[in-house]
Each structure stands twice: as C-alpha cells, then as structure tokens.
Motif scaffolding. Structure first.
Motif, PDB file in Angstrom:
ATOM      1  N   ARG A 101       0.870  -1.167   0.000  1.00 37.43           N
ATOM      2  CA  ARG A 101       0.000   0.000   0.000  1.00 37.43           C
ATOM      3  C   ARG A 101       0.909   1.220   0.000  1.00 37.43           C
ATOM      4  N   ALA A 102       0.620   2.187  -0.852  1.00 36.33           N
ATOM      5  CA  ALA A 102       1.490   3.350  -0.964  1.00 36.33           C
ATOM      6  C   ALA A 102       0.662   4.602  -1.244  1.00 36.33           C
ATOM      7  N   PRO A 103       1.212   5.764  -0.899  1.00 39.92           N
ATOM      8  CA  PRO A 103       0.515   7.021  -1.169  1.00 39.92           C
ATOM      9  C   PRO A 103       0.521   7.381  -2.653  1.00 39.92           C
ATOM     10  N   LEU A 104      -0.287   8.354  -3.008  1.00 38.56           N
ATOM     11  CA  LEU A 104      -0.412   8.861  -4.362  1.00 38.56           C
ATOM     12  C   LEU A 104       0.950   9.255  -4.941  1.00 38.56           C
ATOM     13  N   GLY A 105       1.236   8.772  -6.159  1.00 38.94           N
ATOM     14  CA  GLY A 105       2.429   9.170  -6.890  1.00 38.94           C
ATOM     15  C   GLY A 105       3.699   8.400  -6.588  1.00 38.94           C
ATOM     16  N   VAL A 106       3.692   7.580  -5.569  1.00 42.77           N
ATOM     17  CA  VAL A 106       4.893   6.821  -5.210  1.00 42.77           C
ATOM     18  C   VAL A 106       5.168   5.760  -6.275  1.00 42.77           C
ATOM     19  N   VAL A 107       6.456   5.577  -6.594  1.00 49.68           N
ATOM     20  CA  VAL A 107       6.875   4.526  -7.531  1.00 49.68           C
ATOM     21  C   VAL A 107       7.620   3.467  -6.729  1.00 49.68           C
ATOM     22  N   ARG A 108       7.146   2.232  -6.828  1.00 50.89           N
ATOM     23  CA  ARG A 108       7.753   1.095  -6.122  1.00 50.89           C
ATOM     24  C   ARG A 108       8.329   0.134  -7.162  1.00 50.89           C
ATOM     25  N   GLY A 109       8.883  -0.954  -6.679  1.00 57.23           N
ATOM     26  CA  GLY A 109       9.457  -1.953  -7.580  1.00 57.23           C
ATOM     27  C   GLY A 109      10.812  -1.485  -8.064  1.00 57.23           C
ATOM     28  N   GLN A 110      10.882  -1.082  -9.303  1.00 56.19           N
ATOM     29  CA  GLN A 110      12.109  -0.628  -9.946  1.00 56.19           C
ATOM     30  C   GLN A 110      13.221  -1.666  -9.821  1.00 56.19           C
ATOM     31  N   HIS A 111      12.876  -2.884 -10.215  1.00 61.80           N
ATOM     32  CA  HIS A 111      13.847  -3.979 -10.228  1.00 61.80           C
ATOM     33  C   HIS A 111      13.341  -5.082 -11.159  1.00 61.80           C
ATOM     34  N   ALA A 112      14.214  -6.035 -11.427  1.00 59.33           N
ATOM     35  CA  ALA A 112      13.863  -7.250 -12.176  1.00 59.33           C
ATOM     36  C   ALA A 112      14.245  -8.439 -11.313  1.00 59.33           C
ATOM     37  N   HIS A 113      13.719  -9.590 -11.674  1.00 55.39           N
ATOM     38  CA  HIS A 113      14.090 -10.832 -10.994  1.00 55.39           C
ATOM     39  C   HIS A 113      14.812 -11.745 -11.968  1.00 55.39           C
ATOM     40  N   ARG A 114      15.760 -12.485 -11.447  1.00 56.87           N
ATOM     41  CA  ARG A 114      16.480 -13.463 -12.267  1.00 56.87           C
ATOM     42  C   ARG A 114      15.623 -14.699 -12.509  1.00 56.87           C
ATOM     43  N   GLN A 115      14.865 -15.135 -11.474  1.00 59.14           N
ATOM     44  CA  GLN A 115      14.100 -16.373 -11.591  1.00 59.14           C
ATOM     45  C   GLN A 115      12.647 -16.272 -11.147  1.00 59.14           C
ATOM     46  N   CYS A 116      12.303 -15.305 -10.340  1.00 61.41           N
ATOM     47  CA  CYS A 116      10.962 -15.221  -9.758  1.00 61.41           C
ATOM     48  C   CYS A 116       9.946 -14.629 -10.733  1.00 61.41           C
ATOM     49  N   ALA A 117       8.833 -15.320 -10.917  1.00 64.55           N
ATOM     50  CA  ALA A 117       7.698 -14.808 -11.675  1.00 64.55           C
ATOM     51  C   ALA A 117       6.697 -14.236 -10.674  1.00 64.55           C
ATOM     52  N   GLN A 118       6.000 -13.157 -11.070  1.00 64.89           N
ATOM     53  CA  GLN A 118       5.032 -12.516 -10.186  1.00 64.89           C
ATOM     54  C   GLN A 118       3.722 -12.273 -10.931  1.00 64.89           C
TER      55      GLN A 118
END
Length: 181
Positions: free
Chosen positions: A93-110
């Motif tokens: 849960r995040a406030p308006l306008g926040v950017v999360r994630g910004q990564h990749a995974h080598r093996q994990c699917a989401q």
C-alpha cells in the motif's frame, strides 16, 4: 543487445528448453552457470535458468468475477490464471504518486492485481517498455523473470497484491537498471 543474464535476448530464443512454458510464449531456458551459454562445456553441468521474454508477450488477464447483492468476489486460480505454484504472497500500500518496484528478478515470476485504487505497471525488457493499468480487482498481470518492473501508485492508498513462484531471495533481484541492460 545483451540481456540481463549475459546473453543476447534473441539468441536465448533458440536455447535448450525445459518443460515449463508460461503464457504468451514466455519460456524458461537452462544455461551454463559459468559461461552463460546454452550448451555447458563443464563436466559437472552447472546450469542456471534464464528467461526468454519480451514486453510484447505481456498482457492483462481477466479474472473470474462473481457479483451478487452481498458483494463481489474475484478469483485467481493456479493453472487458469497463474501457471506456477504460489510460494509467496505480499501486499503493498502506498501514497499517491509513489513509484515502487524498480527492479527485475532473475528467476521469480510474479502475478500482480490491484485490490484498491489504481497502479500503473511499467514493464521493460531492455529493448522497449510497455505500460499496464491495474485499476480493478478482477484483472491481473503476469510479470516473468527478466522483466524490469516499476509500479506507480495512481490513487491515495492504492493496494497492490503480488503472488510469486519463489520465496524471497535477495540474490534473485537486479536492482541496478544499468546492470539489467
């Protein structure tokens, strides 16, 4: 262009495949852990998994939705909506306008769904980007390994729910975009 695993993404398409194929033609490929090649010259056959992916193959997935006077229900089923065994689940849960994630995974699917508000997911395969709007609880997005993903929260207190095929492993994350490219 070199992929995040030391190989070109196009050469990965002709690699040694195992039996796990994800929706939209996303394939898991075994590669030599030392050389990154698809044919391992080492006697002990040290392999790692690599993913042949493109944002072109990604798409929103409609989930089953049931409505009656008592409310609404949305269902995610293994084999129908996700093609992997669910090993981990988390909610952001995040406030308006926040950017999360910004990564990749080598093996994990989401597999991502937005439970409240709206979240824009930007997926990057190293060659191009594609945006997806998760603004209803009855749609989802499969983000396979090898895709850089960023999630922008478009409403105050938006809630993103994520199902994963692996337990948390810090070594699975690629957090530097230059390294990913």
């Amino acid at each position: 262009k070199a992929g995040s695993f030391g190989m070109t993404r196009t050469s990965a398409l002709n690699g040694r495949l195992n039996d796990r194929i994800y929706p939209s033609g996303i394939r898991r490929i075994q590669c030599c852990a030392t050389s990154g090649r698809q044919i391992c010259p080492h006697a002990d056959q040290r392999w790692f998994e690599m993913w042949s992916v493109s944002v072109d193959g990604l798409a929103l997935k409609a989930l089953y939705r049931h409505s009656d006077p008592k409310g609404e229900l949305s269902v995610v089923e293994v084999g129908t909506h996700v093609s992997f065994e669910i090993m981990r689940s988390f909610t952001v849960r995040a406030p308006l306008g926040v950017v999360r994630g910004q990564h990749a995974h080598r093996q994990c699917a989401q597999f991502m769904t937005c439970q409240a508000g709206a979240v824009e997911v930007t997926c990057d395969d190293g060659m191009k980007q594609k945006n997806f709007l998760l603004d209803r609880f009855d749609i989802g997005l499969l983000v396979p390994p090898g895709i850089w993903a960023s999630e922008r929260f478009l409403n105050a207190q938006s809630v993103l729910h994520v199902l994963c095929d692996r337990l948390f492993d810090e070594n699975d994350y690629i957090r530097n975009h230059a390294e990913f490219l």
